[in-house]
Design a protein around this motif. Structure first.
Motif, mmCIF file in Angstrom:
data_model
loop_
_atom_site.group_PDB
_atom_site.id
_atom_site.type_symbol
_atom_site.label_atom_id
_atom_site.label_comp_id
_atom_site.label_asym_id
_atom_site.label_seq_id
_atom_site.Cartn_x
_atom_site.Cartn_y
_atom_site.Cartn_z
ATOM 1 N N THR A 66 0.830 -1.207 0.000
ATOM 2 C CA THR A 66 0.000 0.000 0.000
ATOM 3 C C THR A 66 0.862 1.253 0.000
ATOM 4 O OG1 THR A 66 -1.681 -1.210 1.249
ATOM 5 C CG2 THR A 66 -1.872 1.185 1.187
ATOM 6 N N LEU A 67 1.952 1.230 0.754
ATOM 7 C CA LEU A 67 2.870 2.364 0.757
ATOM 8 C C LEU A 67 3.491 2.567 -0.622
ATOM 9 C CD1 LEU A 67 4.470 4.560 2.254
ATOM 10 C CD2 LEU A 67 6.156 2.794 2.862
ATOM 11 N N ILE A 260 -19.551 -2.534 7.704
ATOM 12 C CA ILE A 260 -18.203 -2.460 7.140
ATOM 13 C C ILE A 260 -18.032 -3.503 6.045
ATOM 14 C CG2 ILE A 260 -15.760 -2.840 7.639
ATOM 15 C CD1 ILE A 260 -16.227 -1.611 10.378
ATOM 16 N N PHE A 261 -18.401 -4.741 6.342
ATOM 17 C CA PHE A 261 -18.241 -5.804 5.355
ATOM 18 C C PHE A 261 -19.093 -5.545 4.113
ATOM 19 C CE2 PHE A 261 -16.898 -8.377 9.082
ATOM 20 C CZ PHE A 261 -15.644 -8.703 8.615
ATOM 21 N N GLN A 262 -20.334 -5.112 4.299
ATOM 22 C CA GLN A 262 -21.216 -4.867 3.162
ATOM 23 C C GLN A 262 -20.719 -3.710 2.316
ATOM 24 O OE1 GLN A 262 -23.442 -6.526 1.794
ATOM 25 N NE2 GLN A 262 -24.674 -5.134 0.563
ATOM 26 N N PHE A 263 -20.276 -2.628 2.967
ATOM 27 C CA PHE A 263 -19.766 -1.478 2.214
ATOM 28 C C PHE A 263 -18.529 -1.862 1.406
ATOM 29 C CE2 PHE A 263 -17.299 2.354 1.543
ATOM 30 C CZ PHE A 263 -18.247 3.275 1.158
ATOM 31 N N LEU A 264 -17.615 -2.607 2.012
ATOM 32 C CA LEU A 264 -16.426 -3.037 1.281
ATOM 33 C C LEU A 264 -16.799 -3.920 0.106
ATOM 34 C CD1 LEU A 264 -13.925 -3.828 4.188
ATOM 35 C CD2 LEU A 264 -14.052 -1.790 2.762
ATOM 36 N N TRP A 265 -17.773 -4.805 0.301
ATOM 37 C CA TRP A 265 -18.184 -5.705 -0.783
ATOM 38 C C TRP A 265 -18.782 -4.913 -1.940
ATOM 39 C CZ3 TRP A 265 -17.994 -10.140 -3.193
ATOM 40 C CH2 TRP A 265 -19.026 -10.493 -4.062
ATOM 41 N N ALA A 306 -2.667 5.967 -9.074
ATOM 42 C CA ALA A 306 -3.475 7.039 -8.485
ATOM 43 C C ALA A 306 -4.943 6.622 -8.411
ATOM 44 C CB ALA A 306 -3.320 8.320 -9.295
ATOM 45 N N GLY A 307 -5.446 6.029 -9.488
ATOM 46 C CA GLY A 307 -6.833 5.562 -9.467
ATOM 47 C C GLY A 307 -7.044 4.433 -8.472
ATOM 48 N N ALA A 308 -6.077 3.519 -8.388
ATOM 49 C CA ALA A 308 -6.204 2.413 -7.438
ATOM 50 C C ALA A 308 -6.186 2.911 -6.000
ATOM 51 C CB ALA A 308 -5.079 1.410 -7.668
ATOM 52 N N PHE A 309 -5.328 3.881 -5.716
ATOM 53 C CA PHE A 309 -5.283 4.390 -4.340
ATOM 54 C C PHE A 309 -6.561 5.154 -3.992
ATOM 55 C CE2 PHE A 309 -3.928 7.121 -0.835
ATOM 56 C CZ PHE A 309 -3.288 6.193 -0.032
ATOM 57 N N LEU A 310 -7.128 5.857 -4.960
ATOM 58 C CA LEU A 310 -8.411 6.513 -4.703
ATOM 59 C C LEU A 310 -9.497 5.496 -4.358
ATOM 60 C CD1 LEU A 310 -8.536 9.259 -7.492
ATOM 61 C CD2 LEU A 310 -8.462 9.639 -5.018
ATOM 62 N N SER A 311 -9.414 4.315 -4.978
ATOM 63 C CA SER A 311 -10.436 3.300 -4.738
ATOM 64 C C SER A 311 -10.343 2.685 -3.348
ATOM 65 C CB SER A 311 -10.337 2.193 -5.791
ATOM 66 O OG SER A 311 -9.153 1.430 -5.616
ATOM 67 N N ILE A 312 -9.183 2.795 -2.686
ATOM 68 C CA ILE A 312 -9.059 2.221 -1.348
ATOM 69 C C ILE A 312 -9.117 3.268 -0.247
ATOM 70 C CG2 ILE A 312 -7.649 0.358 -2.279
ATOM 71 C CD1 ILE A 312 -5.231 1.628 -0.953
ATOM 72 N N VAL A 313 -9.091 4.540 -0.591
ATOM 73 C CA VAL A 313 -9.123 5.584 0.433
ATOM 74 C C VAL A 313 -10.458 5.585 1.161
ATOM 75 C CG1 VAL A 313 -9.204 8.080 0.772
ATOM 76 C CG2 VAL A 313 -7.363 7.087 -0.540
ATOM 77 N N VAL A 314 -11.559 5.544 0.413
ATOM 78 C CA VAL A 314 -12.886 5.602 1.034
ATOM 79 C C VAL A 314 -13.131 4.396 1.941
ATOM 80 C CG1 VAL A 314 -15.367 5.691 0.591
ATOM 81 C CG2 VAL A 314 -13.803 7.042 -0.813
#
Length: 337
Positions: A66-67, A260-265, A306-314
């Motif tokens: 991730t870093l 949490i689980f549902q939102f991630l899914w 950049a797009g991938a990191f945006l997808s994991i920020v939320v």
């Protein structure tokens, strides 16, 4: 006479203690009770300094990718293609230009950046998390505390629905939305035109999440103290009042854990989004656009990261915001009293 009575009283006082020890020994021989000393070595092993060092090392190893993703997304194109991301610590040249390009330009100067898809992902994920959570909480309370004929059959049916693969239900559900359900000339469910809207994605995610949500929340709600429920009934509270004032506050950890689980899914889903929302910018989530970027911008690593990191920020924000409730939900029921 007094001495004899004293000895008899002492003997009677000892007998209950001896009897309790005998009962405990008999239960231990049958495997019903495990002495605390049997689990002591296991607890000691997991709380040792070596175990702590191992956990810290695994955490660091898990965080390194991730870093690297974050550092690569901040580096310019020439640096990304010339050297590895770790060189950024020696010659730092970081900026937010890649995020501006991928959000508002799409990486190629066009107008199909990630921003509209990011908004679509939020518009899909939040309702698709709230809807099954609300319905499952009410259904779980009804199955746990409202006794009616066939309640056990309903619960086991809901439990059995968990084994149905999601992929098997996609086409029948899509045909149900498009053509409805008919029995000969009789129309059971009319066709609904849901194209170009979020509704089919909300409905699909809600249907797929309900069996597991009802099962998990039912097990939590069923463990609530019966005396508390009976006291509320004696005071004249209705089922809705009990559910709103007692059950929901007590079930906050369990609700947050499943949320949490549902939102991630839902946030990371691509299959259901492609099936029910298509790839149009009006309703397609960010995962659809990221899949397109990986095909059209395969060599633009700085934009893809950049797009991938945006997808994991939320999801990270959601997880850390609800982390305390998540831990309580995991520990709920593990300690009695």
């Amino acid at each position: 006479m007094t001495g004899t009575d004293g000895r008899e009283g002492a003997a009677k006082a000892v007998r209950p203690a001896e009897s309790a020890r005998q009962v405990k020994a008999a239960r231990w021989a049958k495997g019903a009770v495990r002495p605390a000393g049997a689990v002591r070595p296991v607890r000691k092993a997991f709380s040792s300094p070596l175990a702590s060092v191992f956990v810290i090392a695994m955490t660091v190893l898990w965080t390194i990718p991730t870093l690297g993703l974050l550092v690569t997304s901040l580096r310019p194109k020439q640096d990304v293609t010339a050297s590895g991301w770790w060189n950024a610590f020696l010659h730092p040249d970081l900026g937010l230009g890649n995020y501006h390009s991928v959000l508002f330009e799409g990486g190629s100067g066009g107008s199909t950046g990630l921003m509209p898809f990011l908004v679509n992902s939020l518009a899909i994920s939040i309702p698709a998390t709230v809807f099954p959570l609300a319905l499952a909480a009410m259904a779980a309370y009804a199955l746990a505390w409202v006794r009616f004929r066939g309640s056990d059959a309903v619960f086991f049916t809901v439990f059995a629905l968990q084994v149905v693969p999601l992929q098997m239900a996609l086409i029948p559900l899509l045909r149900l939305f498009a053509g409805g359900a008919h029995l000969g000339a009789l129309t059971l469910i009319p066709a609904v035109d849901l194209k170009g809207s979020y509704a089919p994605v909300w409905l699909a995610h809600t249907m797929f999440a309900l069996p597991l949500a009802v099962f998990l929340l039912h097990n939590f709600i069923a463990q609530l103290p019966r005396d508390l429920m009976e006291a509320a009934v004696v005071d004249g509270a209705s089922h809705f009042k009990i559910f709103r004032s007692i059950v929901l506050p007590l079930c906050t950890p369990a609700l947050a854990s499943f949320a949490i689980f549902q939102f991630l899914w839902v946030w990371n889903d691509l299959l259901v989004a492609l099936t029910f929302a298509g790839g149009t910018p009006e309703v397609a989530p960010m995962t659809v656009r990221l899949a397109q970027l990986s095909g059209s911008l395969g060599g633009r690593w700085e934009l893809l990261t950049a797009g991938a990191f945006l997808s994991i920020v939320v999801p990270l924000i959601v997880f850390f915001s609800l982390q305390r409730y998540f831990v309580r939900g995991l520990l709920a029921g593990s300690v009695k009293g």
